[in-house]
Motif scaffolding. Sequence first.
Motif, mmCIF file in Angstrom:
data_model
loop_
_atom_site.group_PDB
_atom_site.id
_atom_site.type_symbol
_atom_site.label_atom_id
_atom_site.label_comp_id
_atom_site.label_asym_id
_atom_site.label_seq_id
_atom_site.Cartn_x
_atom_site.Cartn_y
_atom_site.Cartn_z
ATOM 1 N N SER A 18 0.572 -3.089 19.906
ATOM 2 C CA SER A 18 -0.821 -3.301 19.499
ATOM 3 C C SER A 18 -1.087 -2.773 18.090
ATOM 4 C CB SER A 18 -1.774 -2.643 20.493
ATOM 5 O OG SER A 18 -1.533 -1.251 20.535
ATOM 6 N N GLN A 19 -0.134 -2.028 17.528
ATOM 7 C CA GLN A 19 -0.301 -1.479 16.194
ATOM 8 C C GLN A 19 1.002 -1.556 15.406
ATOM 9 O OE1 GLN A 19 -1.797 2.514 16.435
ATOM 10 N NE2 GLN A 19 -3.879 1.792 16.751
ATOM 11 N N CYS A 20 0.840 -1.576 14.107
ATOM 12 C CA CYS A 20 1.985 -1.499 13.201
ATOM 13 C C CYS A 20 2.431 -0.038 13.116
ATOM 14 C CB CYS A 20 1.570 -1.996 11.815
ATOM 15 S SG CYS A 20 2.827 -1.758 10.539
ATOM 16 N N ARG A 21 3.692 0.176 13.086
ATOM 17 C CA ARG A 21 4.243 1.527 12.980
ATOM 18 C C ARG A 21 3.783 2.226 11.695
ATOM 19 N NH1 ARG A 21 10.488 1.127 12.566
ATOM 20 N NH2 ARG A 21 9.939 -0.235 14.257
ATOM 21 N N TYR A 22 3.558 1.469 10.641
ATOM 22 C CA TYR A 22 3.195 2.050 9.355
ATOM 23 C C TYR A 22 1.698 1.973 9.035
ATOM 24 C CZ TYR A 22 8.196 1.569 8.863
ATOM 25 O OH TYR A 22 9.538 1.635 9.077
ATOM 26 N N HIS A 23 1.032 0.917 9.494
ATOM 27 C CA HIS A 23 -0.358 0.678 9.108
ATOM 28 C C HIS A 23 -1.348 0.766 10.268
ATOM 29 C CE1 HIS A 23 2.155 -1.499 6.065
ATOM 30 N NE2 HIS A 23 1.471 -0.656 5.312
ATOM 31 N N CYS A 41 0.381 -7.185 7.614
ATOM 32 C CA CYS A 41 0.430 -6.120 6.611
ATOM 33 C C CYS A 41 1.839 -5.921 6.057
ATOM 34 C CB CYS A 41 -0.088 -4.818 7.227
ATOM 35 S SG CYS A 41 0.758 -4.334 8.764
ATOM 36 N N CYS A 42 2.838 -6.054 6.918
ATOM 37 C CA CYS A 42 4.241 -5.938 6.536
ATOM 38 C C CYS A 42 5.075 -6.564 7.642
ATOM 39 C CB CYS A 42 4.627 -4.467 6.328
ATOM 40 S SG CYS A 42 4.566 -3.450 7.818
ATOM 41 N N ASP A 43 6.370 -6.630 7.474
ATOM 42 C CA ASP A 43 7.224 -7.229 8.506
ATOM 43 C C ASP A 43 7.095 -6.511 9.846
ATOM 44 O OD1 ASP A 43 8.118 -9.106 6.717
ATOM 45 O OD2 ASP A 43 10.033 -8.117 6.331
ATOM 46 N N THR A 44 6.934 -5.216 9.813
ATOM 47 C CA THR A 44 6.820 -4.436 11.046
ATOM 48 C C THR A 44 5.504 -4.723 11.761
ATOM 49 O OG1 THR A 44 8.159 -2.715 10.024
ATOM 50 C CG2 THR A 44 6.929 -2.089 11.977
ATOM 51 N N GLY A 45 4.486 -5.127 11.038
ATOM 52 C CA GLY A 45 3.180 -5.398 11.626
ATOM 53 C C GLY A 45 3.010 -6.796 12.190
ATOM 54 N N ILE A 46 3.972 -7.681 11.981
ATOM 55 C CA ILE A 46 3.846 -9.061 12.446
ATOM 56 C C ILE A 46 3.614 -9.151 13.957
ATOM 57 C CG2 ILE A 46 5.080 -11.256 12.720
ATOM 58 C CD1 ILE A 46 6.184 -10.815 9.881
ATOM 59 N N PRO A 47 4.401 -8.485 14.812
ATOM 60 C CA PRO A 47 4.135 -8.593 16.253
ATOM 61 C C PRO A 47 2.728 -8.118 16.637
ATOM 62 C CG PRO A 47 6.315 -7.668 15.892
ATOM 63 C CD PRO A 47 5.623 -7.701 14.564
ATOM 64 N N ALA A 48 2.255 -7.057 16.027
ATOM 65 C CA ALA A 48 0.917 -6.546 16.332
ATOM 66 C C ALA A 48 -0.156 -7.528 15.866
ATOM 67 C CB ALA A 48 0.707 -5.181 15.683
ATOM 68 N N GLN A 49 0.044 -8.132 14.704
ATOM 69 C CA GLN A 49 -0.925 -9.110 14.208
ATOM 70 C C GLN A 49 -0.925 -10.346 15.095
ATOM 71 O OE1 GLN A 49 -3.267 -8.773 12.128
ATOM 72 N NE2 GLN A 49 -3.936 -10.866 11.792
ATOM 73 N N ARG A 50 0.237 -10.792 15.530
ATOM 74 C CA ARG A 50 0.307 -11.949 16.431
ATOM 75 C C ARG A 50 -0.408 -11.636 17.740
ATOM 76 N NH1 ARG A 50 6.547 -13.992 15.491
ATOM 77 N NH2 ARG A 50 6.175 -14.851 13.415
ATOM 78 N N ARG A 51 -0.231 -10.425 18.251
ATOM 79 C CA ARG A 51 -0.926 -10.031 19.477
ATOM 80 C C ARG A 51 -2.440 -10.075 19.263
ATOM 81 N NH1 ARG A 51 -0.019 -4.760 23.339
ATOM 82 N NH2 ARG A 51 -1.967 -5.002 24.499
#
Length: 63
Positions: A18-23, A41-51
């Motif tokens: 539900s959240q990006c590890r960094y943002h 926000c970044c590659d790591t945030g893509i799954p959270a943004q898709r959710r």
Amino acid sequence: MDQQDIRAIEAALNELPSQCRYHGDQTAPDHYGRMTRSEACCDTGIPAQRRKVAEEALARQRR
């Protein structure tokens, strides 16, 4: 869409973070003023943004 479909979608969404590890929960691509087009926000945030996007679509469907 019936309740079984909704439960299946919710179960799949719960597998995504539900959240990006960094943002944190600031996963929108434009939140950090990026000059290039990005999905999150970044590659790591893509799954959270898709959710987040999928949860919003599901909420609209329920209305």
